[in-house]
Design an enzyme around this catalytic site. Sequence first.
Site, PDB file in Angstrom:
ATOM      1  N   CYS A  20     -13.264 -25.074 -16.557  1.00 54.41           N
ATOM      2  CA  CYS A  20     -12.486 -25.753 -15.567  1.00 54.41           C
ATOM      3  C   CYS A  20     -11.219 -24.929 -15.810  1.00 54.41           C
ATOM      4  O   CYS A  20     -10.218 -25.042 -16.416  1.00 54.41           O
ATOM      5  CB  CYS A  20     -11.943 -27.159 -15.767  1.00 54.41           C
ATOM      6  SG  CYS A  20     -13.574 -28.242 -15.330  1.00 54.41           S
ATOM      7  N   PRO A  27     -16.083   3.293 -34.781  1.00 56.49           N
ATOM      8  CA  PRO A  27     -16.479   2.565 -33.505  1.00 56.49           C
ATOM      9  C   PRO A  27     -17.192   1.188 -33.532  1.00 56.49           C
ATOM     10  O   PRO A  27     -17.758   1.143 -34.590  1.00 56.49           O
ATOM     11  CB  PRO A  27     -17.608   3.418 -32.948  1.00 56.49           C
ATOM     12  CG  PRO A  27     -18.098   4.415 -33.911  1.00 56.49           C
ATOM     13  CD  PRO A  27     -17.169   4.213 -35.314  1.00 56.49           C
ATOM     14  N   TYR A  70      -9.565  -9.487 -19.890  1.00 51.07           N
ATOM     15  CA  TYR A  70      -9.238  -8.126 -19.734  1.00 51.07           C
ATOM     16  C   TYR A  70      -9.547  -7.545 -18.315  1.00 51.07           C
ATOM     17  O   TYR A  70      -9.567  -6.422 -18.255  1.00 51.07           O
ATOM     18  CB  TYR A  70     -10.074  -7.222 -20.681  1.00 51.07           C
ATOM     19  CG  TYR A  70     -10.107  -7.373 -22.157  1.00 51.07           C
ATOM     20  CD1 TYR A  70      -8.950  -7.661 -22.857  1.00 51.07           C
ATOM     21  CD2 TYR A  70     -11.213  -7.259 -22.895  1.00 51.07           C
ATOM     22  CE1 TYR A  70      -8.735  -8.032 -24.056  1.00 51.07           C
ATOM     23  CE2 TYR A  70     -11.294  -7.337 -24.416  1.00 51.07           C
ATOM     24  CZ  TYR A  70     -10.175  -7.898 -24.835  1.00 51.07           C
ATOM     25  OH  TYR A  70     -10.039  -7.983 -26.364  1.00 51.07           O
TER      26      TYR A  70
END
Length: 876
Positions: A817, A748, A790
């Site tokens: 920007c 993990p 995401y």
Amino acid sequence: MPSATPASDRWIVLKFGGTSVSRRHRWNTIGTLAKKRADENEARILVVVSALSGVTNELTAIADGAADSAERVATLEQRHREFLAELELDADAVLGDRLAALRNLLTDPRAASRTLDWQAEVLGQGELLSSTIGVAYLRAQGLDFGWVDARHWLQANFLPNQSPWAQRLSVSCNTAPDQDWRRAFAGQANRMLLTQGFISRHADGGTAILGRGGSDTSAAYFGALLGAQRVEIWTDVPGMFSANPREVPDARLLTRLDYYEAQEIATTGAKVLHPRSIKPCRDAGVAMAILDTERPELPGTTIDGTALTVPGVKAVSRRNGIVLVSMEGIGMWQQVGFLADVFARFKKHGLSVDLIGSSETNVTVSLDPSENLVNTDVLAALSADLAEICRVKVIAPCTAITLVGRGMRSLLHKLSDVWAMFGRERVHLISQSSNDLNLTFVIDEADADGMLPLLHEALIESGAMPADEASVFGPSWREINGAVRHRGVRWWSAPSARDRLLSLAQGETPRYVYDLDVVRARARALAAITAVDRRFFAIKANSHPTILRALVEEGFGLECVSRGELERVFEIAPSLPMERVLFTPSFAPRAEYAFALERGINVTLDNVEALQQWPEVFRGRRLWLRVDLGRGDGHHDKVKTGGKSSKFGLPLAKLDEFLAAARAIDVRITGLHAHLGSGVESAQHWNQIADELGGLADQIGTIETIDIGGGLPIPYAEGDEPFDLAAWGEGLAAIKAAYPAYQLVIEPGRYLVAESGVLLAHVTQVVEKLGIRRVGSDAGMHTLIRPALYDAWHDVANLSRLDDTEQEPFDVVGPICESSDIFGKRRKLASATAEGDVLLFSDAGAYGFVMASHYNLRGLPAEDVIEGVSGDVAAG
Ligand code: ADP
Ligand code: ASP
Ligand code: MG
């Protein structure tokens, strides 16, 4: 037994549905509530009851002529006798006559041809039985209740345009004020009365039925006729929700609605209230409430004429079993009277049309089965008739999905995600109601499954459903049921942590701050999972040296995906044994594999081409193999790492080729790895992987280790449930027991570090533009790219004004920007938020700093690691 005190003739009507009358303790509640309402309001009480739950379904089968009708009647009799036993009442004394009447209907002369009047008699038995039982029980408890035959008081309207079916089995009743009626009703001796829902008197003296679910409407008719104080609908959910809570657990309780919105929600599918029940109350100005018999203390939904008008989608509902009739005719608009001809044919077959869509050559209409008898005979006859004037196609079964709320037209710009969702399905018809209260999509029934929870979420996300409006939206179904395991208090909200963070923010921002105690706490929680033999930390999530050292101390190995990451590991932990390092690159250059293998590091390969084309790199080595199990999973499409469209992993179809190529250069495959994606919520996911890998390992024969990857989620948003580590561990233990020969490995990243980290920034500007207030932050997508990349959620807090109670929604944006430089929309922050305040982005410890860039030639963020500020909170 008549009451001693003269009762007021102000009425409260209480209606109890099927589940509310099927158990003894619920009848106790009914008695208690009725008495309480009467005493508190000095009112008289009329209780309206449904049949015991499931009974009307049985009676419908009998009315439809089921072959086993006699058995069904016997079972019904048995069920009612058992219930009387539960209530400690004498079945024959209380119900003997009614049960005999039910049996007699089977031998009635009308039964053979199943005339509509006979069907109505059959259907009405359920309520006659339940009300008779109820009165007997309540009286036995010493309550002053009288039994009323609803048919004596409710007369079915005769509407000449209705089909004979509707005139008998889907009737409505007259509720025009009638003082004589009211006086006569009030003249009944008992202070509290109990009657049946669902049934009324037909003009011919027989029984007429109000339609399935029609007991709500009975209560509304009585409420209107009596000019009642209110009508309370007691059921098995604590109110009307923003979607059917049994399908959408995150559906929110609608605490307050006006009649029109409630009407629309009911009409478009929310079974909790019968669609015809609202108008009588609205016309008579009687307030309605929806309440939960099992939890009478909950406030429920109130429907009345004074509810505040809040624009926005209030609910999404669904009706199944919709039949679409599509009619094609060339240039039909030119023909005067074409539509009149079409609708005359619907009228002839007694069919009422619901939605209509039209073009120059096509008219499509929908038929709602709750308003019509739409069986195959009726449809065949209609089609034959229509075929005389156009080409007919019947499309069924369909589902109508409806968004309900005020001001639908002005919301369209917020519905882009909703349109996109329907774009993927086959939409047969879209209809926007002329009262601006609904927008309906008709799709194939099969396409509708699973859509409602997603739609509901998209409506909240887009702001189309104003779920923050506390005057309308209450808690979610999940919250009411206590099913939300709330994530713990965030470590950074503890006063000592906050002070420390505010002082760190006085240095330069943006700035990541990691709490090492949180990292250690997560590491220890994972180490306690005994089924796992070895643990690696995926350092791509966060490669801060102090964090890496802490995890090494906690016994974790380090998993790297590039030469740069390997070198970081050598630098911070020069004495770390090489078996505690994994190298799992993707499409890396040849030299990186050679570099890792020469240092004795465990390499994981995921394609056969590398073996075939670079034999000199791999010859004689031990390798792990990463396979693609054919599917991906995770919090976003961009983090799914399995399946055909993913670049990762060897497809199983190529396994034999890979093993042969390995044998050819004397490579021994000792580990098997799969990682399908990230932020996966179901604990089951890894079980499945481990199980599949175990099976493959048995086939391959040389495997020693199974690596089930990482991807464990963390609760980023308030409603997210913390990952159930215990269930995960139990699942893995079962797999381990099934494949004891293999070492189980995990790797993990996010789970260990995400919650440890916060990103601190300063407010640059606060700007209002066309009604949207934006807060600018000196952190942007160059600092934390997850939201832009995401659509990831990070909680945002104004650390300088954490205790301000006056808050309002702001869009939080960065200084880059790019239009995608947005952290979140409509985030609640202190109204006083101003330049120079310290903003905090939560749960930024994973995939934060490591993904930062110099874009726009802005600087990289600073980083700090702290300890000892969060105490017990770290354990989460
Ligand atoms: P009763 O037998 O008490 O009349 P119903 O079964 O007719 O109860 O209606 C209650 C059911 O309505 C709930 O159990 C729920 O599944 C369903 N339902 C559908 N849509 C909604 C909604 N929007 N809000 C609440 N309940 C709904
Ligand atoms: N018992 C009837 C039905 O199930 C009426 C009702 O419950 O509202 O349709
Ligand atoms: Mg109902």
